[in-house]
Design a protein around this motif. Sequence first.
Motif, PDB file in Angstrom:
ATOM      1  N   TRP A 192       0.829  -1.204   0.000  1.00  0.00           N
ATOM      2  CA  TRP A 192       0.000   0.000   0.000  1.00  0.00           C
ATOM      3  C   TRP A 192       0.867   1.259   0.000  1.00  0.00           C
ATOM      4  CZ3 TRP A 192      -3.260  -2.308   4.544  1.00  0.00           C
ATOM      5  CH2 TRP A 192      -4.194  -3.218   4.026  1.00  0.00           C
ATOM      6  N   GLU A 203      -5.447   4.979  -9.909  1.00  0.00           N
ATOM      7  CA  GLU A 203      -6.275   3.872  -9.427  1.00  0.00           C
ATOM      8  C   GLU A 203      -5.588   3.142  -8.273  1.00  0.00           C
ATOM      9  OE1 GLU A 203      -5.424   4.343 -12.607  1.00  0.00           O
ATOM     10  OE2 GLU A 203      -7.336   5.068 -13.421  1.00  0.00           O
ATOM     11  N   GLU A 204      -4.290   2.857  -8.430  1.00  0.00           N
ATOM     12  CA  GLU A 204      -3.546   2.186  -7.357  1.00  0.00           C
ATOM     13  C   GLU A 204      -3.512   3.047  -6.103  1.00  0.00           C
ATOM     14  OE1 GLU A 204       0.334   1.179  -8.679  1.00  0.00           O
ATOM     15  OE2 GLU A 204      -0.302  -0.569  -9.836  1.00  0.00           O
ATOM     16  N   SER A 206      -5.643   5.368  -5.166  1.00  0.00           N
ATOM     17  CA  SER A 206      -6.970   5.406  -4.565  1.00  0.00           C
ATOM     18  C   SER A 206      -7.279   4.096  -3.854  1.00  0.00           C
ATOM     19  CB  SER A 206      -8.017   5.678  -5.639  1.00  0.00           C
ATOM     20  OG  SER A 206      -9.316   5.691  -5.093  1.00  0.00           O
ATOM     21  N   GLU A 207      -7.017   2.976  -4.514  1.00  0.00           N
ATOM     22  CA  GLU A 207      -7.290   1.670  -3.914  1.00  0.00           C
ATOM     23  C   GLU A 207      -6.465   1.461  -2.648  1.00  0.00           C
ATOM     24  OE1 GLU A 207      -6.569  -1.157  -6.968  1.00  0.00           O
ATOM     25  OE2 GLU A 207      -8.291  -0.541  -8.193  1.00  0.00           O
ATOM     26  N   ALA A 211      -7.994   0.945   1.089  1.00  0.00           N
ATOM     27  CA  ALA A 211      -7.642  -0.296   1.783  1.00  0.00           C
ATOM     28  C   ALA A 211      -6.999  -0.018   3.135  1.00  0.00           C
ATOM     29  CB  ALA A 211      -6.703  -1.127   0.910  1.00  0.00           C
TER      30      ALA A 211
END
Length: 430
Positions: A192, A203-204, A206-207, A211
């Motif tokens: 992360w 996108e990464e 935000s994800e 998470a």
Amino acid sequence: MSTPAPDESATPDTGADTVDPLDRDLLLDPYTGFGRIREQAPVARARNFDGSRIWLVTRHDDVRAVLDDPRFANDPTSVPGIDTDKRAEMLVQLGLPREYVRYLADSILDTDRPDHTRLRKLVSRTFTVRRVHELLPRVEEITAELLDTLPEHADSDGVVDLLEHFAYPLPITVICEMVGVPEEDRPLWRQWGNDLVRMESPEEMSEATVAMVEHIRALIAERRENPAGHLLDALIGVRDEDGDRLSEAELITMVLTLVIAGHETTAHLIGNGTAALLTHPDQLAQLRSDPGLAPRAVHELMRWCGPILVTRPRWATEDIALADTVIPRGESVQPILTSANRDPRRFDDPARLDITRAYDTRGEQHTGFGHGLHYCLGAALARQEGEVAFTRLFERYPGLALAVHEQDLEWMPRPGMRRLIKLPLRLGHG
């Protein structure tokens, strides 16, 4: 006292309006690029990512002055007349759901007095020099375990990536143990954190943010039922006993910030510093012959190749005279740490790495850990981890060497941070 708005015709034309934070040459060689800007003018004009004007502060004394001056706010909404947080809006534009923006935009790193003072007091005792020194045996133990297992990670050519198998695992293990992140979850945090700081994929990013926030929420709920005596439990206690001192959102944000900030910078101090020592054998020889130089070496490595190149922007709460420029109220400045740390006005022969470098005044002279109100909370821990990492690494593997030519080391072209993508090494006989 406010000063009149600047006469644009009197502002030095440094050509810095053409400075692009994403310029590839600047990303690949920030020392030369920012050094050139520094010698053109102490305060240079540039364009921010959103097209707005930003002022680059490049010289040592001016950088420290900005970081010491409460008139330069970390939170743009502290400026009279500004009610929109540009940082938050930029995160939304990158695709982060608005309900998660505050966990990145409202951290202890982004607040001003009195909120910053309130939040810092809640965790500062954990990071005092005395408390950090008490962690030394555990830091030594983790370091020894990681060094012992390095050969197991070597590929068929005998090459091991020091970032992957030592520089990252050491600080993330230490900070996760302090905060209370379970061992089985630490690989997730490593991923992360990497997705967040790379800024390669919205996108990464935000994800990863979503998470992390949801993971912390679940961890808080579990620890409310089964406390384990870590820093997280203490913060939960503060939250539950007096919500005025720490809100639930601030609790989540604090945990996220501590874990990410507590390992990313230190990992790349270890990576950058190891590469620097291996490419400066005279300096490495001095450290090997006198491990007592380790504290001074860490400071010099933070000055010479520290991973944080710039600070977060600050916003002028009034018209402020700085060097030969007036910063209009509401505009942002960005102190450039790497150019301050190589300013010949402060450092003799600043481009030379010298782990015996001494100063004629007391206190920390470089700005690698920042300065002023927002001086790095975990600086003592980072220094200790660096001292242990460098001394034990070269002691355990005296034949350590780069597995590629220095010019073939891969640096991540990310604005604001100097970090290797990987650090391939041959261990030699250990």
